[in-house]
Scaffold this active site. Structure first.
Site, PDB file in Angstrom:
ATOM      1  N   ASP A   8       0.639  -1.302   0.703  1.00 50.63           N
ATOM      2  CA  ASP A   8      -0.577   0.036   0.116  1.00 50.63           C
ATOM      3  C   ASP A   8       1.075   1.070   0.395  1.00 50.63           C
ATOM      4  O   ASP A   8       1.793   1.861   0.136  1.00 50.63           O
ATOM      5  CB  ASP A   8      -1.082  -0.320   1.154  1.00 50.63           C
ATOM      6  CG  ASP A   8      -1.531   0.967   1.220  1.00 50.63           C
ATOM      7  OD1 ASP A   8      -2.195   1.408   0.427  1.00 50.63           O
ATOM      8  OD2 ASP A   8      -1.875   1.446   2.318  1.00 50.63           O
ATOM      9  N   ASP A  10       0.183   5.016   0.816  1.00 50.10           N
ATOM     10  CA  ASP A  10      -0.769   6.298   2.302  1.00 50.10           C
ATOM     11  C   ASP A  10      -0.018   5.118   3.671  1.00 50.10           C
ATOM     12  O   ASP A  10      -0.630   4.359   3.358  1.00 50.10           O
ATOM     13  CB  ASP A  10      -1.764   6.814   2.549  1.00 50.10           C
ATOM     14  CG  ASP A  10      -1.891   7.445   1.507  1.00 50.10           C
ATOM     15  OD1 ASP A  10      -1.298   8.515   0.534  1.00 50.10           O
ATOM     16  OD2 ASP A  10      -2.882   7.581   0.435  1.00 50.10           O
ATOM     17  N   ASP A  19      -3.490  11.916  -0.148  1.00 60.19           N
ATOM     18  CA  ASP A  19      -4.152  13.251  -0.301  1.00 60.19           C
ATOM     19  C   ASP A  19      -4.631  14.435   0.656  1.00 60.19           C
ATOM     20  O   ASP A  19      -5.483  15.247   0.387  1.00 60.19           O
ATOM     21  CB  ASP A  19      -6.053  12.399  -0.702  1.00 60.19           C
ATOM     22  CG  ASP A  19      -5.625  11.898  -1.537  1.00 60.19           C
ATOM     23  OD1 ASP A  19      -5.151  12.501  -2.794  1.00 60.19           O
ATOM     24  OD2 ASP A  19      -6.302  10.345  -2.155  1.00 60.19           O
ATOM     25  N   ASP A  99      -4.744   3.478  -3.081  1.00 57.95           N
ATOM     26  CA  ASP A  99      -5.779   4.405  -2.947  1.00 57.95           C
ATOM     27  C   ASP A  99      -6.168   6.339  -3.371  1.00 57.95           C
ATOM     28  O   ASP A  99      -6.195   6.759  -3.612  1.00 57.95           O
ATOM     29  CB  ASP A  99      -6.745   4.302  -2.386  1.00 57.95           C
ATOM     30  CG  ASP A  99      -8.005   4.894  -2.567  1.00 57.95           C
ATOM     31  OD1 ASP A  99      -8.431   5.444  -3.686  1.00 57.95           O
ATOM     32  OD2 ASP A  99      -9.560   4.697  -1.667  1.00 57.95           O
ATOM     33  N   ASP A 179      -1.992  -1.312   5.441  1.00 58.78           N
ATOM     34  CA  ASP A 179      -1.948  -0.368   7.012  1.00 58.78           C
ATOM     35  C   ASP A 179      -3.444  -0.641   7.174  1.00 58.78           C
ATOM     36  O   ASP A 179      -4.327  -0.346   7.817  1.00 58.78           O
ATOM     37  CB  ASP A 179      -1.691   0.649   7.344  1.00 58.78           C
ATOM     38  CG  ASP A 179      -2.214   2.088   6.560  1.00 58.78           C
ATOM     39  OD1 ASP A 179      -3.052   2.410   6.113  1.00 58.78           O
ATOM     40  OD2 ASP A 179      -1.783   2.076   5.341  1.00 58.78           O
TER      41      ASP A 179
END
Length: 241
Positions: A8, A10, A19, A99, A179
């Site tokens: 992942d 972030d 973001d 994402d 996470d």
């Protein structure tokens, strides 16, 4: 013998949410309440689209965004870990499923010279329009009820593995490092020989504990990490085997 590392981005590779970090570019480094409250669960990408319009309307340019994004700190030990993976690329294929968006991840990885560590990055496509506004699209469409509308990480992982098999590549083990809540769906897809590495104290760790209590536990092994040094120690053990 080859291992697949799935990261992942972030709060995993970087120690922040890319973001929300971009809000530092906004006037007074905050968003108006109306915009902040416009987020609807499962529709984060559309919300970020509105944030980027607001930044564009307030004259925030690409250069300023890039400067801001490249100040995000990496998670503790991550720079050493990515250096280690880069030196052992013959053993590790390495992908990001995130994402965030292509522009942010590209800036951050290139600024730190880590873009070559990763074979592929699966994230929401973003680009600057002719008027200089950042725009972002959903990564794909899917039918998974558990995941946000724009991204099912299980679908991404499954399609990647299928494509690799067609090329004659299969993996001894998949190591999934993440996470967030949206990392649970791909973790549930992992097999007995694979390993999930949730970050200590974050949502994924809690969700894995919850499903264990619901009697549908994950099939893979679980190893919690607090610093990327923990991940590196595990990978060193793997390649010694």
């Amino acid at each position: 013998m080859k291992f697949l590392l799935v990261f992942d981005f972030d709060h995993t590779i970087i120690d922040e949410n890319s973001d929300t970090w971009i809000v530092k570019c906004a006037p007074e480094r905050k968003l108006p309440n109306g915009l902040r409250n416009s987020y609807q669960p499962g529709h984060w990408t559309e919300y970020m689209g509105r944030v980027f319009v607001y930044l564009g309307d307030n004259g925030v340019k690409e250069d300023e965004m890039r400067r801001t994004m490249t100040t995000i700190p990496f998670t503790a030990g991550m720079i050493d870990l990515l250096g280690f993976i880069g030196k052992n690329k013959e053993l590790f294929d390495c992908i990001i499923v995130s994402d965030s968006n292509t522009v942010f991840i590209d800036w951050i990885l290139k600024a730190a010279d880590f873009h070559e560590v990763f074979d592929e990055v699966f994230t929401n496509p973003a680009s600057f329009s002719s008027t200089g506004y950042l725009t972002v699209q959903n990564f794909h469409a899917h039918h998974c009820a558990k995941c946000p509308k724009n991204l099912c990480k299980r679908k991404v992982l499954k399609e990647f593995l299928d494509k690799q098999l067609e090329r004659g590549v299969s993996y001894t083990q998949i190591v999934y490092i993440g996470d967030g809540g949206n990392d649970l769906c791909p973790v549930m897809f992992l097999k007995k020989n694979d390993i999930a590495m949730p970050r200590q104290g974050y949502t994924l760790e809690k969700k894995i504990s919850q499903v264990a209590q619901d009697l549908s536990p994950v099939q893979c092994s679980v190893l919690v990490w607090s610093s990327a040094t923990d991940i590196m120690s595990y990978l060193k053990l793997l390649i010694k085997k």
